[in-house]
Design a protein around this motif. Structure first.
Motif, PDB file in Angstrom:
ATOM      1  N   ALA A 184       0.830  -1.212   0.000  1.00 26.37           N
ATOM      2  CA  ALA A 184       0.000   0.000   0.000  1.00 26.37           C
ATOM      3  C   ALA A 184       0.859   1.255   0.000  1.00 26.37           C
ATOM      4  N   ASP A 185       2.137   1.101  -0.344  1.00 25.18           N
ATOM      5  CA  ASP A 185       3.055   2.240  -0.375  1.00 25.18           C
ATOM      6  C   ASP A 185       3.034   3.004   0.942  1.00 25.18           C
ATOM      7  N   ASN A 186       2.862   2.258   2.026  1.00 27.83           N
ATOM      8  CA  ASN A 186       2.838   2.770   3.400  1.00 27.83           C
ATOM      9  C   ASN A 186       1.788   3.860   3.621  1.00 27.83           C
ATOM     10  N   ARG A 187       0.685   3.712   2.936  1.00 28.90           N
ATOM     11  CA  ARG A 187      -0.472   4.565   3.203  1.00 28.90           C
ATOM     12  C   ARG A 187      -1.714   3.749   2.847  1.00 28.90           C
ATOM     13  N   PHE A 188      -2.166   2.971   3.841  1.00 29.52           N
ATOM     14  CA  PHE A 188      -3.269   2.045   3.580  1.00 29.52           C
ATOM     15  C   PHE A 188      -4.606   2.752   3.780  1.00 29.52           C
ATOM     16  N   GLU A 189      -5.395   2.780   2.726  1.00 24.51           N
ATOM     17  CA  GLU A 189      -6.754   3.327   2.793  1.00 24.51           C
ATOM     18  C   GLU A 189      -7.687   2.380   2.055  1.00 24.51           C
ATOM     19  N   PHE A 190      -8.665   1.886   2.770  1.00 22.63           N
ATOM     20  CA  PHE A 190      -9.596   0.935   2.150  1.00 22.63           C
ATOM     21  C   PHE A 190     -10.891   0.963   2.956  1.00 22.63           C
ATOM     22  N   SER A 191     -11.959   0.539   2.359  1.00 26.56           N
ATOM     23  CA  SER A 191     -13.263   0.563   3.034  1.00 26.56           C
ATOM     24  C   SER A 191     -13.773  -0.849   3.260  1.00 26.56           C
ATOM     25  N   LEU A 192     -14.382  -1.057   4.414  1.00 26.51           N
ATOM     26  CA  LEU A 192     -14.984  -2.357   4.712  1.00 26.51           C
ATOM     27  C   LEU A 192     -16.026  -2.723   3.670  1.00 26.51           C
ATOM     28  N   GLY A 193     -16.723  -1.717   3.144  1.00 25.59           N
ATOM     29  CA  GLY A 193     -17.765  -1.985   2.153  1.00 25.59           C
ATOM     30  C   GLY A 193     -17.225  -2.479   0.829  1.00 25.59           C
ATOM     31  N   ASP A 194     -15.927  -2.321   0.602  1.00 25.10           N
ATOM     32  CA  ASP A 194     -15.327  -2.780  -0.653  1.00 25.10           C
ATOM     33  C   ASP A 194     -14.798  -4.204  -0.568  1.00 25.10           C
ATOM     34  N   LEU A 195     -15.011  -4.867   0.577  1.00 24.16           N
ATOM     35  CA  LEU A 195     -14.552  -6.245   0.724  1.00 24.16           C
ATOM     36  C   LEU A 195     -15.541  -7.213   0.088  1.00 24.16           C
ATOM     37  N   PRO A 196     -15.038  -8.300  -0.468  1.00 24.05           N
ATOM     38  CA  PRO A 196     -15.955  -9.364  -0.889  1.00 24.05           C
ATOM     39  C   PRO A 196     -16.600  -9.993   0.338  1.00 24.05           C
ATOM     40  N   GLU A 197     -17.717 -10.648   0.139  1.00 24.29           N
ATOM     41  CA  GLU A 197     -18.508 -11.159   1.265  1.00 24.29           C
ATOM     42  C   GLU A 197     -17.721 -12.115   2.145  1.00 24.29           C
ATOM     43  N   ASP A 238     -13.750  -1.509  22.863  1.00 27.53           N
ATOM     44  CA  ASP A 238     -14.871  -1.454  21.913  1.00 27.53           C
ATOM     45  C   ASP A 238     -14.543  -0.690  20.637  1.00 27.53           C
ATOM     46  N   ASP A 239     -13.353  -0.147  20.525  1.00 27.43           N
ATOM     47  CA  ASP A 239     -12.937   0.522  19.296  1.00 27.43           C
ATOM     48  C   ASP A 239     -12.394  -0.535  18.336  1.00 27.43           C
ATOM     49  N   VAL A 240     -13.289  -1.135  17.566  1.00 27.51           N
ATOM     50  CA  VAL A 240     -12.904  -2.273  16.721  1.00 27.51           C
ATOM     51  C   VAL A 240     -12.871  -1.928  15.235  1.00 27.51           C
ATOM     52  N   SER A 241     -13.330  -0.749  14.873  1.00 25.50           N
ATOM     53  CA  SER A 241     -13.412  -0.392  13.459  1.00 25.50           C
ATOM     54  C   SER A 241     -12.066   0.086  12.940  1.00 25.50           C
ATOM     55  N   LEU A 242     -11.568  -0.581  11.940  1.00 24.82           N
ATOM     56  CA  LEU A 242     -10.299  -0.179  11.334  1.00 24.82           C
ATOM     57  C   LEU A 242     -10.437   1.153  10.602  1.00 24.82           C
ATOM     58  N   GLU A 243     -11.616   1.436  10.085  1.00 24.75           N
ATOM     59  CA  GLU A 243     -11.814   2.638   9.287  1.00 24.75           C
ATOM     60  C   GLU A 243     -11.622   3.919  10.100  1.00 24.75           C
ATOM     61  N   ASP A 244     -11.758   3.818  11.439  1.00 24.49           N
ATOM     62  CA  ASP A 244     -11.522   4.986  12.285  1.00 24.49           C
ATOM     63  C   ASP A 244     -10.065   5.418  12.287  1.00 24.49           C
ATOM     64  N   ASP A 245      -9.166   4.522  11.866  1.00 26.50           N
ATOM     65  CA  ASP A 245      -7.734   4.798  11.936  1.00 26.50           C
ATOM     66  C   ASP A 245      -7.099   5.055  10.570  1.00 26.50           C
ATOM     67  N   LEU A 246      -7.891   5.066   9.536  1.00 23.71           N
ATOM     68  CA  LEU A 246      -7.331   5.280   8.209  1.00 23.71           C
ATOM     69  C   LEU A 246      -6.913   6.737   8.014  1.00 23.71           C
ATOM     70  N   PRO A 247      -5.862   7.005   7.261  1.00 28.21           N
ATOM     71  CA  PRO A 247      -5.016   6.007   6.611  1.00 28.21           C
ATOM     72  C   PRO A 247      -4.022   5.387   7.597  1.00 28.21           C
ATOM     73  N   ILE A 248      -3.702   4.107   7.384  1.00 25.72           N
ATOM     74  CA  ILE A 248      -2.701   3.416   8.192  1.00 25.72           C
ATOM     75  C   ILE A 248      -1.327   3.690   7.587  1.00 25.72           C
ATOM     76  N   VAL A 249      -0.462   4.279   8.392  1.00 21.07           N
ATOM     77  CA  VAL A 249       0.924   4.541   7.985  1.00 21.07           C
ATOM     78  C   VAL A 249       1.828   3.862   9.001  1.00 21.07           C
ATOM     79  N   SER A 250       2.443   2.764   8.627  1.00 22.97           N
ATOM     80  CA  SER A 250       3.301   2.038   9.561  1.00 22.97           C
ATOM     81  C   SER A 250       4.635   2.748   9.717  1.00 22.97           C
ATOM     82  N   LYS A 251       5.214   2.620  10.905  1.00 27.03           N
ATOM     83  CA  LYS A 251       6.498   3.277  11.138  1.00 27.03           C
ATOM     84  C   LYS A 251       7.366   2.430  12.063  1.00 27.03           C
ATOM     85  N   ASP A 252       8.656   2.482  11.828  1.00 26.97           N
ATOM     86  CA  ASP A 252       9.640   1.766  12.644  1.00 26.97           C
ATOM     87  C   ASP A 252       9.244   0.300  12.828  1.00 26.97           C
TER      88      ASP A 252
END
Length: 561
Positions: free
Chosen positions: A404-417, A522-536
């Motif tokens: 993801a070129d160290n900038r992950f952005e994706f939506s749960l709604g775009d996942l296959p079932e 209870d903060d389980v939604s990944l979308e709340d943290d987008l974009p994901i930028v990994s470091k170190d």
């Protein structure tokens, strides 16, 4: 939000705790306290050094120093060790604190003024003719009248676990000079525990306590409760408040159990809100929990609630008493003199605290005694922590950088079932793990967390996003979304057990943005943290070699000796 008083048994300040002490009370309580904070409950987590016991007096005599000096030294050492283990006490105090002295004397004065529960009686106490002094229970050893163990203490047999009256010891001798003792009469003040039999029976009938606690207590009641001595002929300890008892002190077991209340009082006094302790100990909506070894059950499930009830005040009763069985080391009981086991200060000289925390919780002796050893420890570290959880976390975050070129952005709604179903499965397991924590089934919770990591790691191995990305970048990102969703769940699931490592995961992944990188259950939604930028990004665990660890410990001990 529920208010919880979380407590762990007060360690004797005569020596450093070993790993069995750590899992039996301190670490288990810390995991429960951290979990309850994680889900939003209001927690006050307390304990302290048990300083008025005779083990400290014995050790001070052996060293030829004043007992208070040794108490100060050891309290400092134990406090520092618990901090290094990341034990999240709100107040780790001591029984020689002003707050504890004050509360203990006030409570026994209240009980005495009830004119129903305290009486005096002539008691036969061991006396050492050689040292010319009455001997507290821990200054006396002899043969246990129940199991014939030849080194039973005057208050308890370490072999069969039965509480003892020192008078019943066979062939008793003074632990200082090793000479035989004689029994002499002295006046003592007693708590009339038999008067509390109906109350305790009623309490056990309605309390939601574990089966082993209730079974143990019912056996005690069936045998018949007996009066408990409150005072001792000793100068070290809290001065008894009863008229005529000016030369007596409160017996350590009738003093230390009250520390769970005094420590909360002291905590809020230091915060400038001296009345707030009542919200935790006198408000019926609040809950109390106790983490102890099985040998301490009667003191917490029978004696403590009886003392609080007899005071006439409406203290909260125990809501949860989590009692562990014994942790043995390679088939033997822990013994410093025989160099059997690992002590908490030694452990941290070998490896970081999280390695030990995880291994101990995963082997927590909940249903029976458990054998802990170098092989079982290395298996938990190498297989569960490194190969399963650590490998999954590292592969996932490397994927963020590469796919993801160290900038992950994706939506749960775009996942296959089928992929969105996998996210749901992981979130459902998250709920199951929460239920295990709430029921204090910590070993099972640990296994379920490892399963969460195992399934997520297996998913990566099966889908091979490092190959897929060459032909279908969108699918590789879909795979990564599923993996990152599990990673976020794992970070909060692990936080109670291995908090330092959990924060490393959140930092490398840049998740839990709403709470500054600190997990919220209870903060389980990944979308709340987008974009994901990994470091170190780097491996969070390394494998261990049991033979190398064993050799390193031997060298450490030789250097200290």
């Amino acid at each position: 939000m529920t208010k919880w008083v979380v407590t762990s048994a007060w360690p004797y300040s005569s020596d450093i705790p070993h790993l069995g002490n750590m899992i039996g009370s301190v670490l288990s309580a810390d995991v429960f306290a951290r979990f309850n904070r994680l889900i939003g409950n209001d927690v006050v987590f307390v304990s302290g050094s048990d300083e008025h016991g005779t083990p400290l007096e014995v050790e001070a005599l052996k060293r030829g120093i004043p007992v208070r000096e040794l108490a100060d030294i050891n309290h400092g050492r134990i406090s520092d060790i618990f901090k290094s283990w990341n034990i999240s006490y709100d107040n780790y105090t001591r029984t020689d604190s002003e707050a504890h002295w004050r509360f203990t004397r006030e409570l026994y004065t209240q009980i005495y003024n009830n004119d129903a529960y305290i009486f005096t009686q002539i008691e036969r106490i061991h006396y050492c003719p050689h040292d010319q002094r009455f001997l507290p229970d821990r200054f006396v050893e002899g043969t246990c009248p129940f199991c014939n163990f030849e080194r039973a203490r005057g208050d308890q047999c370490d072999n069969c676990g039965r509480p003892l009256d020192a008078e019943r010891l066979i062939n008793a001798y003074c632990v200082i000079c090793k000479n035989p003792t004689v029994l002499r009469e002295t006046k003592q003040w007693f708590f009339d525990l038999p008067k509390m039999s109906d109350y305790i029976s009623d309490f056990l009938a309605r309390a939601e306590l574990s089966t082993n606690v209730i079974k143990f207590c019912r056996a005690w009641i069936k045998d018949g409760l007996r009066p408990r001595s409150i005072t001792r002929d000793s100068k070290w300890g809290i001065k008894a408040p009863f008229p005529g008892a000016e030369d007596k002190t409160i017996y350590v077991w009738m003093d230390a159990v009250l520390g769970y209340v005094s420590a909360v009082i002291e905590y809020f006094e230091r915060r400038g809100t001296p009345e707030k302790w009542k919200e935790f100990w006198l408000d019926p909506a609040s809950k109390t929990s106790f983490f102890i070894g099985k040998d301490n059950i009667p003191f917490h499930a029978i004696i403590l609630p009886s003392l609080l009830r007899a005071s006439g005040q409406k203290y909260n009763e125990p809501n949860l008493i989590s009692s562990t069985e014994f942790l043995n080391f390679e088939g033997q009981k822990f013994s410093k003199s025989r160099r059997v086991g690992i002590w908490t200060d030694e452990a941290l000289e070998l490896l970081p605290a999280d390695y030990w925390r995880f291994a101990l919780i995963s082997l927590r002796p909940e249903a029976g005694d458990v054998n802990f050893g170098w092989d079982s420890f290395s298996e938990k570290v190498n297989n569960d922590l490194n190969d399963t959880i650590g490998n999954f976390v590292n592969r996932t975050l490397v994927g963020v950088s590469r796919f993801a070129d160290n900038r992950f952005e994706f939506s749960l709604g775009d996942l296959p079932e089928d992929y969105s179903e996998l996210v749901t499965v992981a979130q459902n397991r998250h709920i199951d793990i929460k239920n295990l924590f709430e029921k204090v089934e910590l070993q099972a919770a640990c296994r379920a967390i490892v399963s969460q990591g195992y399934d997520a790691n297996k998913f990566l191995s099966t889908t091979e996003p490092w190959k897929v990305v060459k032909e279908d970048k969108t699918k590789a990102l879909q795979i990564l979304f599923v993996a990152l969703s599990s990673l976020k769940l794992l970070a909060s699931e692990l936080y109670s057990i291995i908090p330092e490592t959990s924060l490393k995961i959140t930092s490398q992944a840049g998740i839990f943005k709403k709470s500054n990188g600190v997990p919220i259950w209870d903060d389980v939604s990944l979308e709340d943290d987008l974009p994901i930028v990994s470091k170190d990004v780097h491996p969070i665990f390394t494998k261990v070699n049991p033979e190398e660890l064993k050799k390193k410990l031997e060298i450490l001990r030789a250097d200290k000796a």
